[in-house]
Design a protein around this motif. Structure first.
Motif, PDB file in Angstrom:
ATOM      1  N   ASN A   1       5.949   8.586   6.078  1.00 39.48           N
ATOM      2  CA  ASN A   1       6.082   7.196   5.515  1.00 39.48           C
ATOM      3  C   ASN A   1       6.134   6.135   6.407  1.00 39.48           C
ATOM      4  OD1 ASN A   1       9.354   6.610   5.531  1.00 39.48           O
ATOM      5  ND2 ASN A   1       8.814   8.763   5.176  1.00 39.48           N
ATOM      6  N   THR A   2       6.083   4.948   5.985  1.00 38.40           N
ATOM      7  CA  THR A   2       6.231   3.862   6.691  1.00 38.40           C
ATOM      8  C   THR A   2       6.844   2.657   5.730  1.00 38.40           C
ATOM      9  OG1 THR A   2       5.347   2.445   8.203  1.00 38.40           O
ATOM     10  CG2 THR A   2       4.156   2.874   6.515  1.00 38.40           C
ATOM     11  N   SER A   3       7.367   1.808   6.318  1.00 38.06           N
ATOM     12  CA  SER A   3       7.983   0.521   5.442  1.00 38.06           C
ATOM     13  C   SER A   3       7.112  -0.724   5.731  1.00 38.06           C
ATOM     14  CB  SER A   3       9.593   0.313   5.718  1.00 38.06           C
ATOM     15  OG  SER A   3      10.427   1.508   5.324  1.00 38.06           O
ATOM     16  N   ILE A   4       7.051  -1.379   4.972  1.00 38.16           N
ATOM     17  CA  ILE A   4       6.340  -2.906   5.048  1.00 38.16           C
ATOM     18  C   ILE A   4       7.060  -3.828   4.119  1.00 38.16           C
ATOM     19  CG2 ILE A   4       4.183  -3.959   4.828  1.00 38.16           C
ATOM     20  CD1 ILE A   4       2.630  -1.321   4.521  1.00 38.16           C
ATOM     21  N   ILE A   5       7.214  -4.944   4.926  1.00 43.58           N
ATOM     22  CA  ILE A   5       8.415  -5.987   4.300  1.00 43.58           C
ATOM     23  C   ILE A   5       7.314  -7.280   3.696  1.00 43.58           C
ATOM     24  CG2 ILE A   5       9.730  -7.913   4.721  1.00 43.58           C
ATOM     25  CD1 ILE A   5      11.280  -6.005   6.709  1.00 43.58           C
ATOM     26  N   LEU A   6       7.424  -7.715   2.565  1.00 40.81           N
ATOM     27  CA  LEU A   6       6.629  -8.640   1.985  1.00 40.81           C
ATOM     28  C   LEU A   6       7.610  -9.689   2.112  1.00 40.81           C
ATOM     29  CD1 LEU A   6       4.217  -9.895   0.381  1.00 40.81           C
ATOM     30  CD2 LEU A   6       5.286  -9.498  -1.709  1.00 40.81           C
TER      31      LEU A   6
ATOM     32  N   ASN B   1      -6.968  21.880   9.404  1.00 40.79           N
ATOM     33  CA  ASN B   1      -6.098  21.061   8.525  1.00 40.79           C
ATOM     34  C   ASN B   1      -4.830  20.850   9.365  1.00 40.79           C
ATOM     35  OD1 ASN B   1      -7.838  21.407   6.430  1.00 40.79           O
ATOM     36  ND2 ASN B   1      -6.583  23.267   5.626  1.00 40.79           N
ATOM     37  N   TYR B   2      -4.595  19.423   9.225  1.00 43.13           N
ATOM     38  CA  TYR B   2      -3.071  19.346   9.712  1.00 43.13           C
ATOM     39  C   TYR B   2      -2.137  18.229   8.769  1.00 43.13           C
ATOM     40  CZ  TYR B   2      -6.032  15.247  11.266  1.00 43.13           C
ATOM     41  OH  TYR B   2      -6.899  14.467  11.270  1.00 43.13           O
ATOM     42  N   PRO B   3      -0.909  17.984   8.998  1.00 49.28           N
ATOM     43  CA  PRO B   3      -0.259  17.170   8.010  1.00 49.28           C
ATOM     44  C   PRO B   3      -0.269  15.841   8.241  1.00 49.28           C
ATOM     45  CG  PRO B   3       1.236  18.239   9.835  1.00 49.28           C
ATOM     46  CD  PRO B   3      -0.307  18.974  10.064  1.00 49.28           C
ATOM     47  N   PRO B   4       0.133  14.781   7.560  1.00 50.06           N
ATOM     48  CA  PRO B   4      -0.293  13.565   7.673  1.00 50.06           C
ATOM     49  C   PRO B   4       0.568  12.746   8.615  1.00 50.06           C
ATOM     50  CG  PRO B   4       0.120  14.162   5.486  1.00 50.06           C
ATOM     51  CD  PRO B   4       0.606  15.316   6.237  1.00 50.06           C
ATOM     52  N   SER B   5       0.171  12.017   9.279  1.00 56.00           N
ATOM     53  CA  SER B   5       0.531  10.758   9.822  1.00 56.00           C
ATOM     54  C   SER B   5       0.218   9.314   9.591  1.00 56.00           C
ATOM     55  CB  SER B   5       0.400  11.004  11.419  1.00 56.00           C
ATOM     56  OG  SER B   5      -0.933  10.642  11.684  1.00 56.00           O
ATOM     57  N   VAL B   6       1.228   8.444   9.758  1.00 56.43           N
ATOM     58  CA  VAL B   6       0.885   7.044   9.022  1.00 56.43           C
ATOM     59  C   VAL B   6       1.099   6.091  10.198  1.00 56.43           C
ATOM     60  CG1 VAL B   6       3.133   6.821   8.170  1.00 56.43           C
ATOM     61  CG2 VAL B   6       1.365   5.438   7.123  1.00 56.43           C
ATOM     62  N   SER B   7       0.326   5.117   9.981  1.00 57.17           N
ATOM     63  CA  SER B   7       0.355   3.959  11.398  1.00 57.17           C
ATOM     64  C   SER B   7       1.494   3.179  10.650  1.00 57.17           C
ATOM     65  CB  SER B   7      -1.045   3.167  11.038  1.00 57.17           C
ATOM     66  OG  SER B   7      -2.320   4.119  11.385  1.00 57.17           O
TER      67      SER B   7
ATOM     68  N   ALA C   1      -4.912  12.580   2.584  1.00 53.06           N
ATOM     69  CA  ALA C   1      -3.663  12.532   2.069  1.00 53.06           C
ATOM     70  C   ALA C   1      -3.901  11.497   0.976  1.00 53.06           C
ATOM     71  CB  ALA C   1      -2.734  11.841   3.075  1.00 53.06           C
ATOM     72  N   ASP C   2      -2.777  11.947  -0.372  1.00 58.27           N
ATOM     73  CA  ASP C   2      -2.362  11.111  -1.398  1.00 58.27           C
ATOM     74  C   ASP C   2      -1.590  10.049  -0.983  1.00 58.27           C
ATOM     75  OD1 ASP C   2      -4.283  12.666  -2.826  1.00 58.27           O
ATOM     76  OD2 ASP C   2      -2.695  14.132  -3.303  1.00 58.27           O
ATOM     77  N   PHE C   3      -1.781   9.006  -1.585  1.00 60.82           N
ATOM     78  CA  PHE C   3      -0.738   7.758  -1.533  1.00 60.82           C
ATOM     79  C   PHE C   3       0.125   7.553  -2.481  1.00 60.82           C
ATOM     80  CE2 PHE C   3      -4.368   6.996   1.472  1.00 60.82           C
ATOM     81  CZ  PHE C   3      -3.800   6.652   2.651  1.00 60.82           C
ATOM     82  N   GLU C   4       1.307   7.230  -2.350  1.00 59.28           N
ATOM     83  CA  GLU C   4       2.428   6.842  -3.107  1.00 59.28           C
ATOM     84  C   GLU C   4       3.050   5.496  -2.582  1.00 59.28           C
ATOM     85  OE1 GLU C   4       5.079   9.900  -3.901  1.00 59.28           O
ATOM     86  OE2 GLU C   4       3.415  11.392  -4.993  1.00 59.28           O
ATOM     87  N   TRP C   5       3.237   4.439  -3.601  1.00 60.15           N
ATOM     88  CA  TRP C   5       4.088   3.326  -3.055  1.00 60.15           C
ATOM     89  C   TRP C   5       5.334   3.096  -3.861  1.00 60.15           C
ATOM     90  CZ3 TRP C   5       2.590  -0.191   0.540  1.00 60.15           C
ATOM     91  CH2 TRP C   5       1.192  -0.060   1.051  1.00 60.15           C
ATOM     92  N   TYR C   6       6.495   2.705  -3.120  1.00 61.66           N
ATOM     93  CA  TYR C   6       7.759   2.658  -3.676  1.00 61.66           C
ATOM     94  C   TYR C   6       8.393   1.316  -3.454  1.00 61.66           C
ATOM     95  CZ  TYR C   6       7.606   7.642  -4.466  1.00 61.66           C
ATOM     96  OH  TYR C   6       7.409   8.938  -4.791  1.00 61.66           O
TER      97      TYR C   6
ATOM     98  N   CYS D   1       5.333   3.058   2.067  1.00 64.03           N
ATOM     99  CA  CYS D   1       4.055   3.873   1.776  1.00 64.03           C
ATOM    100  C   CYS D   1       4.247   5.346   2.099  1.00 64.03           C
ATOM    101  CB  CYS D   1       2.841   3.280   2.519  1.00 64.03           C
ATOM    102  SG  CYS D   1       1.468   4.169   2.418  1.00 64.03           S
ATOM    103  N   VAL D   2       4.136   6.255   0.915  1.00 59.18           N
ATOM    104  CA  VAL D   2       4.324   7.627   1.488  1.00 59.18           C
ATOM    105  C   VAL D   2       2.936   8.398   1.555  1.00 59.18           C
ATOM    106  CG1 VAL D   2       5.701   9.841   0.776  1.00 59.18           C
ATOM    107  CG2 VAL D   2       6.525   7.559   0.477  1.00 59.18           C
ATOM    108  N   VAL D   3       2.754   9.061   2.358  1.00 54.67           N
ATOM    109  CA  VAL D   3       1.320   9.841   2.447  1.00 54.67           C
ATOM    110  C   VAL D   3       1.761  11.379   2.403  1.00 54.67           C
ATOM    111  CG1 VAL D   3       0.227   8.061   3.598  1.00 54.67           C
ATOM    112  CG2 VAL D   3       1.187   9.838   4.786  1.00 54.67           C
ATOM    113  N   ILE D   4       0.817  12.057   1.478  1.00 59.18           N
ATOM    114  CA  ILE D   4       1.188  13.382   1.179  1.00 59.18           C
ATOM    115  C   ILE D   4       0.165  14.361   1.071  1.00 59.18           C
ATOM    116  CG2 ILE D   4       2.399  15.063  -0.127  1.00 59.18           C
ATOM    117  CD1 ILE D   4       3.927  12.509  -1.582  1.00 59.18           C
TER     118      ILE D   4
END
Length: 334
Positions: free
Chosen positions: A299-304, A214-220, A245-250, A289-292
């Motif tokens: 987490n990582t940020s994405i611009i629309l 087991n290891y903690p999440p990393s996100v691209s 990981a579980d995903f959450e969007w903000y 995008c938050v991964v847990i």
């Protein structure tokens, strides 16, 4: 009528034979011929044939195992159903033991009584046993950074050699030539299937252990997306974590749920997609995008952003910019 019991001294071994009319000979009167055959090696589970020659003027004969009579002539003394008579005539006395086991190992004696003197033929039976792994570490789930010990014990004869190797993914650098495999401060790259091998001259036995790390999440890093007004837009997020990981969007500090304002969120393993089916001006901006999982988060940020459908140019709208655009459009209507 009860049969008399006589004791015949054969090479210093007293054998109780139930016979009729056999004259009793004392130890001092007897002369004997003793023959030692070469050892016989047989594998566990095979059938053992024991044979000795008879010769002329044989009056009585017997097969013994560690002084216990198996056969006295045609009479079976052994209670073991695996033991049976094969041949008994003037030339040969043969018995067989089926499904040989380790308990059958030892010395066997063919005792022959002739009219003049006793004769014995002895042979030592060696039973070889294929290796069998009898104690193996269970499948393990550990956290990254833990110290791991894998254990493997086996029986067999000759004594088996035991070794470990990383089977999948294959890694020749991670192996051991003993019962124990030590993996200090384990990393996620050491997760996989480990194989224990027990081998001797007879056969090889193998079993495997699955090791999960087991290891903690990393996100691209998020990839910004340009979409023309009124078109379909998709934001994607990819995570690496064990357990998954579980995903959450903000949007800013507000969490977005599936179905909110016509937005669809679809999670599939290590991926999550945020889909806009009809992008409006209010949809442009910054998303997180938050991964847990139980070991941590990332987490990582994405611009629309707005993409001009004709020229291909794009404009990024922050919340403040979006507000100015809306006000400008309202002013232009008057």
């Amino acid at each position: 009528m009860k049969n008399p019991v006589y004791w015949v001294v054969l090479a210093g071994i007293s054998i109780a034979l139930i016979q009729q009319g056999l004259p009793v000979r004392s130890q001092g009167e007897s002369q004997s011929d003793n023959k030692q055959m070469d050892n016989i090696t047989i594998r566990q589970g095979e059938t053992l044939f024991l044979s000795c020659s008879q010769g002329d003027f044989v009056t009585h004969t017997a097969w013994l195992n560690r002084s216990s009579i198996l056969y006295a002539g045609e009479d079976k003394w052994s209670m073991d159903p695996r033991v049976s008579l094969v041949t008994l005539n003037q030339d040969e006395f043969t018995i067989k033991i089926e499904d040989v086991d380790l308990t059958d190992e030892g010395q066997y004696i063919c005792a022959v009584q002739t009219s003049s003197r006793p004769r014995t033929t002895s042979v030592h039976i060696i039973v070889q046993v294929p290796p069998k792994i009898v104690n193996l570490s269970k499948d393990l789930v550990v956290n990254e950074g833990s110290n791991v010990t894998l254990m493997c014990l086996a029986n067999g004869k000759p004594e088996p050699a035991i070794g470990w190797r990383m089977l999948s993914p294959s890694d020749d650098s991670l192996s051991s030539d003993s019962e124990v495999l030590e993996i200090p401060f384990i990393s996620r790259y050491r997760a996989g299937v480990y194989e224990c091998t027990a081998s001797n001259d007879i056969a090889v036995d193998t079993q495997t252990v699955e090791l999960t790390v087991n290891y903690p999440p990393s996100v691209s890093d998020g990839r910004d997306v340009g979409v023309t007004l009124g078109q379909r837009g998709v934001l994607q997020c990819e995570a690496d974590a064990v357990p998954e990981a579980d995903f959450e969007w903000y949007r800013d500090d507000r969490r977005i749920f599936n179905g909110f304002d016509g937005i669809e969120i679809e999670d599939a393993g290590a991926f999550s997609k945020l889909t806009f089916f009809n992008v409006s001006e209010a949809d442009y901006g910054n998303y997180t995008c938050v991964v847990i999982n139980k070991l941590g988060s990332a987490n990582t940020s994405i611009i629309l952003y707005v993409q001009d459908g004709n020229s291909g140019t794009s404009t990024v709208f922050t919340p403040t910019c979006l507000l100015l655009v809306v006000l400008l459009q309202l002013l232009l209507k008057f």
